[in-house]
Scaffold this motif. Structure first.
Motif, mmCIF file in Angstrom:
data_model
loop_
_atom_site.group_PDB
_atom_site.id
_atom_site.type_symbol
_atom_site.label_atom_id
_atom_site.label_comp_id
_atom_site.label_asym_id
_atom_site.label_seq_id
_atom_site.Cartn_x
_atom_site.Cartn_y
_atom_site.Cartn_z
ATOM 1 N N GLN A 50 0.847 -1.188 0.000
ATOM 2 C CA GLN A 50 0.000 0.000 0.000
ATOM 3 C C GLN A 50 0.889 1.247 0.000
ATOM 4 O OE1 GLN A 50 -3.402 -0.078 -0.227
ATOM 5 N NE2 GLN A 50 -3.018 -2.262 -0.529
ATOM 6 N N PRO A 51 0.403 2.374 -0.531
ATOM 7 C CA PRO A 51 1.230 3.592 -0.579
ATOM 8 C C PRO A 51 1.813 3.998 0.769
ATOM 9 C CG PRO A 51 -0.710 3.880 -1.938
ATOM 10 C CD PRO A 51 -0.887 2.564 -1.215
ATOM 11 N N GLN A 52 1.037 3.898 1.847
ATOM 12 C CA GLN A 52 1.556 4.288 3.166
ATOM 13 C C GLN A 52 2.702 3.367 3.586
ATOM 14 O OE1 GLN A 52 1.172 6.983 4.703
ATOM 15 N NE2 GLN A 52 1.963 6.578 6.743
ATOM 16 N N VAL A 54 4.797 1.950 1.431
ATOM 17 C CA VAL A 54 5.944 2.368 0.605
ATOM 18 C C VAL A 54 6.608 3.587 1.235
ATOM 19 C CG1 VAL A 54 6.674 3.213 -1.663
ATOM 20 C CG2 VAL A 54 4.956 1.385 -1.504
ATOM 21 N N ALA A 55 5.790 4.542 1.684
ATOM 22 C CA ALA A 55 6.332 5.730 2.356
ATOM 23 C C ALA A 55 7.053 5.323 3.640
ATOM 24 C CB ALA A 55 5.216 6.732 2.648
ATOM 25 N N LYS A 58 10.449 3.902 2.850
ATOM 26 C CA LYS A 58 11.405 4.981 2.569
ATOM 27 C C LYS A 58 11.879 5.621 3.878
ATOM 28 C CE LYS A 58 13.607 8.142 0.146
ATOM 29 N NZ LYS A 58 14.941 7.828 -0.325
ATOM 30 N N PRO A 132 11.620 3.763 -3.932
ATOM 31 C CA PRO A 132 10.371 4.009 -3.193
ATOM 32 C C PRO A 132 9.649 5.277 -3.667
ATOM 33 C CG PRO A 132 12.129 3.442 -1.680
ATOM 34 C CD PRO A 132 12.762 3.633 -3.031
ATOM 35 N N ARG A 133 10.411 6.286 -3.989
ATOM 36 C CA ARG A 133 9.834 7.543 -4.486
ATOM 37 C C ARG A 133 9.084 7.311 -5.802
ATOM 38 N NH1 ARG A 133 13.732 12.578 -6.091
ATOM 39 N NH2 ARG A 133 12.139 13.916 -6.949
ATOM 40 N N TYR A 136 5.930 5.043 -5.233
ATOM 41 C CA TYR A 136 4.883 5.820 -4.567
ATOM 42 C C TYR A 136 4.195 6.751 -5.570
ATOM 43 C CZ TYR A 136 2.519 8.670 -1.050
ATOM 44 O OH TYR A 136 1.572 9.329 -0.305
ATOM 45 N N THR A 140 0.208 6.705 -6.573
ATOM 46 C CA THR A 140 -0.668 7.778 -6.097
ATOM 47 C C THR A 140 -0.780 8.968 -7.037
ATOM 48 O OG1 THR A 140 1.107 8.929 -4.927
ATOM 49 C CG2 THR A 140 -0.060 7.189 -3.700
ATOM 50 N N ILE A 144 6.257 11.389 -2.962
ATOM 51 C CA ILE A 144 6.310 10.783 -1.634
ATOM 52 C C ILE A 144 6.390 11.913 -0.606
ATOM 53 C CG2 ILE A 144 8.829 10.549 -1.413
ATOM 54 C CD1 ILE A 144 8.188 7.579 -0.521
ATOM 55 N N CYS A 148 9.393 11.695 4.629
ATOM 56 C CA CYS A 148 10.088 10.412 4.384
ATOM 57 C C CYS A 148 11.569 10.642 4.144
ATOM 58 C CB CYS A 148 9.505 9.704 3.166
ATOM 59 S SG CYS A 148 7.834 9.134 3.395
#
Length: 178
Positions: A50-52, A54-55, A58, A132-133, A136, A140, A144, A148
């Protein structure tokens, strides 16, 4: 003002730790190692989160890099790579994290343990920082979150130069051409 800053940092840390624990972070890193290029593995594994998360990945990555940001570690990188600029050192630290928890913790505790990497391909990985950037943003459509990104502070430990470097990493020195 300083108390407000600390409260904000603690709130940020709690939100990222709720999304991904440090143990979960290291599990993802370990799975990434199965790929020829850990950054390729990282992209594959992060795309499934999930995006959170991934953040949070990072955020953990940056914290572990900052924890390894020392003169002793730079000295070890300098010897392994026959020289090491500041950017090159940061890439080395990202690559060190990509090697997994065991090697990372061993190196942070004793940078001389990196002598086991002598003669192997360079572990440096600038891509490990940016994947990760990118993942993300693909998920989204947004950058990011800024919180982070953590900028390392002052290098810890004592400054090294070519002269006293032999006191830092005996095993590495024995393998180099200094």
């Amino acid at each position: 003002m300083n108390q407000d800053n600390n409260n904000e940092k603690n709130a940020v840390a709690k939100s990222f730790l709720a999304a991904m624990s440090s143990s979960e972070f290291w599990e993802v890193v370990q799975k990434c190692k199965r790929f020829d290029d850990p950054a390729d593995g990282q992209e594959n594994k992060l795309a499934k989160l999930q995006p959170q998360q991934v953040a949070a990945f990072k955020w953990h990555l940056e914290n572990f890099v900052c924890a390894a940001y020392s003169w002793d570690m730079w000295g070890a990188a300098y010897m392994l790579r026959s020289g090491c600029s500041e950017d090159s050192f940061m890439n080395f630290l990202y690559g060190l994290v990509s090697q997994g928890k065991r090697r990372y913790e061993k190196a942070v505790h004793n940078p001389d343990s990196l002598a086991e990497l002598w003669g192997q391909p360079d572990i440096s990985s600038e891509d490990y920082c940016y994947v990760p950037r990118r993942v993300y943003a693909e998920m989204t459509g947004q950058e990011i979150p800024d919180n982070c990104w953590i900028v390392p502070g002052t290098l810890t430990g004592e400054y090294f130069s070519d002269t006293p470097i032999d006191a830092m990493c005996d095993e590495l020195l024995a393998r180099t051409q200094f």
